[in-house]
Design a protein around this motif. Structure first.
Motif, PDB file in Angstrom:
ATOM      1  N   ARG A   1     -21.871  13.450  22.425  1.00  0.00           N
ATOM      2  CA  ARG A   1     -22.802  12.632  22.795  1.00  0.00           C
ATOM      3  C   ARG A   1     -22.928  10.965  22.891  1.00  0.00           C
ATOM      4  O   ARG A   1     -24.006  10.463  23.374  1.00  0.00           O
ATOM      5  CB  ARG A   1     -24.074  13.205  21.807  1.00  0.00           C
TER       6      ARG A   1
ATOM      7  N   ALA B   1     -31.871  10.787  18.778  1.00  0.00           N
ATOM      8  CA  ALA B   1     -31.706  12.273  18.921  1.00  0.00           C
ATOM      9  C   ALA B   1     -32.983  12.848  18.403  1.00  0.00           C
ATOM     10  O   ALA B   1     -33.473  12.771  17.446  1.00  0.00           O
ATOM     11  CB  ALA B   1     -30.486  13.035  18.676  1.00  0.00           C
TER      12      ALA B   1
ATOM     13  N   GLU C   1     -41.330  16.918  22.517  1.00  0.00           N
ATOM     14  CA  GLU C   1     -40.260  16.528  23.492  1.00  0.00           C
ATOM     15  C   GLU C   1     -39.042  17.393  23.400  1.00  0.00           C
ATOM     16  O   GLU C   1     -38.788  18.227  22.351  1.00  0.00           O
ATOM     17  CB  GLU C   1     -39.839  15.122  22.651  1.00  0.00           C
TER      18      GLU C   1
ATOM     19  N   ASP D   1     -32.437  17.513  21.906  1.00  0.00           N
ATOM     20  CA  ASP D   1     -31.366  16.969  22.287  1.00  0.00           C
ATOM     21  C   ASP D   1     -30.336  17.557  21.393  1.00  0.00           C
ATOM     22  O   ASP D   1     -28.894  17.607  22.134  1.00  0.00           O
ATOM     23  CB  ASP D   1     -31.157  15.299  21.777  1.00  0.00           C
ATOM     24  N   LEU D   2     -30.211  18.073  20.199  1.00  0.00           N
ATOM     25  CA  LEU D   2     -29.482  18.753  19.344  1.00  0.00           C
ATOM     26  C   LEU D   2     -29.855  19.966  18.588  1.00  0.00           C
ATOM     27  O   LEU D   2     -31.073  19.574  18.207  1.00  0.00           O
ATOM     28  CB  LEU D   2     -28.841  17.709  18.397  1.00  0.00           C
TER      29      LEU D   2
ATOM     30  N   ALA E   1     -33.275  19.676  26.144  1.00  0.00           N
ATOM     31  CA  ALA E   1     -32.843  18.639  27.034  1.00  0.00           C
ATOM     32  C   ALA E   1     -31.675  18.974  27.884  1.00  0.00           C
ATOM     33  O   ALA E   1     -30.977  19.973  27.570  1.00  0.00           O
ATOM     34  CB  ALA E   1     -32.350  17.378  26.202  1.00  0.00           C
TER      35      ALA E   1
ATOM     36  N   ASP F   1     -29.118  17.509  28.813  1.00  0.00           N
ATOM     37  CA  ASP F   1     -27.781  17.283  28.379  1.00  0.00           C
ATOM     38  C   ASP F   1     -27.556  17.550  26.970  1.00  0.00           C
ATOM     39  O   ASP F   1     -26.839  17.149  26.172  1.00  0.00           O
ATOM     40  CB  ASP F   1     -27.398  15.625  28.426  1.00  0.00           C
ATOM     41  N   ALA F   2     -28.386  18.701  26.372  1.00  0.00           N
ATOM     42  CA  ALA F   2     -28.460  18.959  24.898  1.00  0.00           C
ATOM     43  C   ALA F   2     -27.088  19.407  24.426  1.00  0.00           C
ATOM     44  O   ALA F   2     -26.214  20.080  25.208  1.00  0.00           O
ATOM     45  CB  ALA F   2     -29.627  19.977  24.550  1.00  0.00           C
TER      46      ALA F   2
ATOM     47  N   ARG G   1     -22.778  23.339  25.497  1.00  0.00           N
ATOM     48  CA  ARG G   1     -23.743  22.508  26.497  1.00  0.00           C
ATOM     49  C   ARG G   1     -24.379  23.467  27.439  1.00  0.00           C
ATOM     50  O   ARG G   1     -23.856  24.783  27.719  1.00  0.00           O
ATOM     51  CB  ARG G   1     -22.884  21.461  27.267  1.00  0.00           C
TER      52      ARG G   1
END
Length: 197
Positions: free
Chosen positions: A40, A46, A114, A117-118, A146, A148-149, A189
């Protein structure tokens, strides 16, 4: 158990009593976080989901390393008490550490304002991979993951074939797999459109 790195480095963590939880060892957590930070480019800002939180060690480690906030899901009262004690000991407020006494399998946080992300998935090893990986799939379907999580999935080494099948069905792709004795950590991913071919 202790926080491995970052703002709270070296701070001890309480683990729930009994054998219903299986805390990730410091060594595995350190290696896991190194892989996540590398994939990341750091954890700054995050938004984290610790889906089977237990003591909260994974989410708290992410907060220590710069994550903006973490949602902790845990259905066991004993584990939630240990998690709450850890959050208080680190002086974290509800803006950064949000505790939910809920079953993430039945009520995944698709309502999140939101996207995550992780996502940490460290479920009981007896839980089928398809169930555990259904959580990020549900998030993705509702725009709560997200694009691109990173999803980190810890499971038994004996279940790699089941995990591979579940990963393919979940809309994720395996970026990295690391084995630590009987434990395997998969870094996943969201699959690119051409990955599905």
């Amino acid at each position: 158990m202790r926080i491995v790195a970052g703002q709270f480095r070296g701070r001890p963590l309480k683990a729930p009593k009994g054998e219903n939880t299986r805390p990730t060892t410091d060594r595995v957590r350190e290696s896991m976080m190194s892989a996540v930070e590398s994939a990341r480019g750091g954890l700054e800002g995050a938004v984290v989901l610790d889906a089977f939180a237990g003591s909260g060690a994974l989410g708290l480690e992410a907060l220590s390393r710069g994550a903006r906030c973490a949602h902790f899901f845990e259905r066991s009262g004993e584990a939630l008490r240990a998690l709450g004690a850890n959050v208080r000991a680190l002086g974290l407020d509800a803006r950064r550490a949000r505790l939910h006494r809920a079953d993430v399998l039945k009520d995944p946080p698709v309502w999140a304002s939101e996207p995550f992300d992780l996502v940490f998935l460290d479920p009981p090893y007896a839980l089928p991979a398809s169930c555990a990986l259904g959580v990020p799939r549900a998030l993705a379907e509702r725009g709560a993951l997200a694009a691109d999580a990173i999803v980190v999935y810890e499971h038994a080494a004996s279940t790699c074939a089941d995990a591979d099948e579940a990963v393919d069905a979940s809309g994720l792709a395996l970026a990295r797999r690391k084995k630590y004795g009987d434990t395997v950590v998969d870094v996943l991913r969201p699959a690119a459109p051409d990955d599905a071919d």
